[in-house]
Scaffold this motif. Sequence first.
Motif, PDB file in Angstrom:
ATOM      1  N   THR A   1      46.653  -7.945 -16.191  1.00 32.83           N
ATOM      2  CA  THR A   1      45.354  -7.293 -16.316  1.00 32.83           C
ATOM      3  C   THR A   1      45.417  -5.901 -15.690  1.00 32.83           C
ATOM      4  OG1 THR A   1      44.660  -8.292 -14.227  1.00 32.83           O
ATOM      5  CG2 THR A   1      44.089  -9.466 -16.245  1.00 32.83           C
ATOM      6  N   ASP A   2      44.386  -5.106 -15.944  1.00 34.46           N
ATOM      7  CA  ASP A   2      44.330  -3.753 -15.382  1.00 34.46           C
ATOM      8  C   ASP A   2      43.870  -3.754 -13.931  1.00 34.46           C
ATOM      9  OD1 ASP A   2      45.093  -2.525 -17.806  1.00 34.46           O
ATOM     10  OD2 ASP A   2      43.041  -2.679 -18.562  1.00 34.46           O
ATOM     11  N   ARG A   3      43.245  -4.841 -13.501  1.00 35.80           N
ATOM     12  CA  ARG A   3      42.694  -4.901 -12.143  1.00 35.80           C
ATOM     13  C   ARG A   3      43.414  -5.958 -11.315  1.00 35.80           C
ATOM     14  NH1 ARG A   3      36.160  -4.791 -13.458  1.00 35.80           N
ATOM     15  NH2 ARG A   3      36.127  -2.775 -14.551  1.00 35.80           N
ATOM     16  N   ARG A   4      43.248  -5.851 -10.017  1.00 37.09           N
ATOM     17  CA  ARG A   4      43.829  -6.839  -9.117  1.00 37.09           C
ATOM     18  C   ARG A   4      43.178  -8.191  -9.349  1.00 37.09           C
ATOM     19  NH1 ARG A   4      47.026  -5.102  -5.048  1.00 37.09           N
ATOM     20  NH2 ARG A   4      46.548  -6.956  -3.808  1.00 37.09           N
TER      21      ARG A   4
ATOM     22  N   HIS B   1      48.089  -7.917  -9.587  1.00 40.43           N
ATOM     23  CA  HIS B   1      47.256  -8.074 -10.778  1.00 40.43           C
ATOM     24  C   HIS B   1      47.459  -9.466 -11.379  1.00 40.43           C
ATOM     25  CE1 HIS B   1      46.462  -3.552 -11.629  1.00 40.43           C
ATOM     26  NE2 HIS B   1      46.621  -3.765 -10.337  1.00 40.43           N
TER      27      HIS B   1
END
Length: 288
Positions: free
Chosen positions: A213-216, A232
């Motif tokens: 994913t683009d986020r943690r 991530h």
Amino acid sequence: MPSVQPVEYAVAVERYLAAAELGAASRRIYRIALDTWAWALADRPAPGGPDRRRARPPVLPLALLDHPDAAARLRAAAAHRATTTDPRTFNRELSTLRAALTWWRAQGWLRTDPAADLRPQPLSDAAGTGPLDPDQLRALFALRAPLREQTLWHLLHESGAPVETALALDVDDLDLLHRRSHLSAAAVHWRAGTARLLPLLVAGRTRGPLFLTDRRAPAATPAADRCPHTGHARLSYRRAAELFTALTRPLAAPAAPWTLRRLRSGHPRRTPVAPGTKPGATGHTDES
């Protein structure tokens, strides 16, 4: 001899999934489908988008499926679901429910089959449902899409692997030299397009999920679904599908958005079955 009936629907779901011969990625897909039917039985709309995976389904007694109005609730839910998703997804979710119901009845936990009157949606052969043609593929791979998306799209097209199988891959599963995964069963093979992109995607990473994913990742994310290098999370099926449809919208007809399955059309599909049932016994298709 019947086993002790669980009180809650969610517990029955977990027991069914534990008994079924499923990989971790397939188990997640089946759980999401069965949770969707839980929202329907509670007469509440299921959350959409990324919230669907994170939302905790309503607490329901399993005996609700034996209630006289359970079939009517499911019919209403199926009619609504058929208007909000494509036929293959609907059929996969219905097939998953039927497989679970079959197993629960075999355990003696249910007397009736509230899904007996539900029927799969017909699959159209019209334009927009078949495999992408060569011109469409060229346009797809020419898109200015992120490296992650281009790698996934090439991998699905070149390998014919189910989306859930591709998303379940870890970096250390890859044999980049021989263009295949290390998995002894159901190994994934790819060709030049994927081989060119994979080293760029995994640069600096030796372990953890391949597609991130683009986020943690949230704190509750299992270690197996979290990258030890970036923190991530593993990219989900639903998010990958949403991104594909959104990014390819300029290439698709307004009434026929492109879906990830069109990258691997014509490859064999798997059928969800109740544990102990031979594959192919249900006749319902599990489109991944």
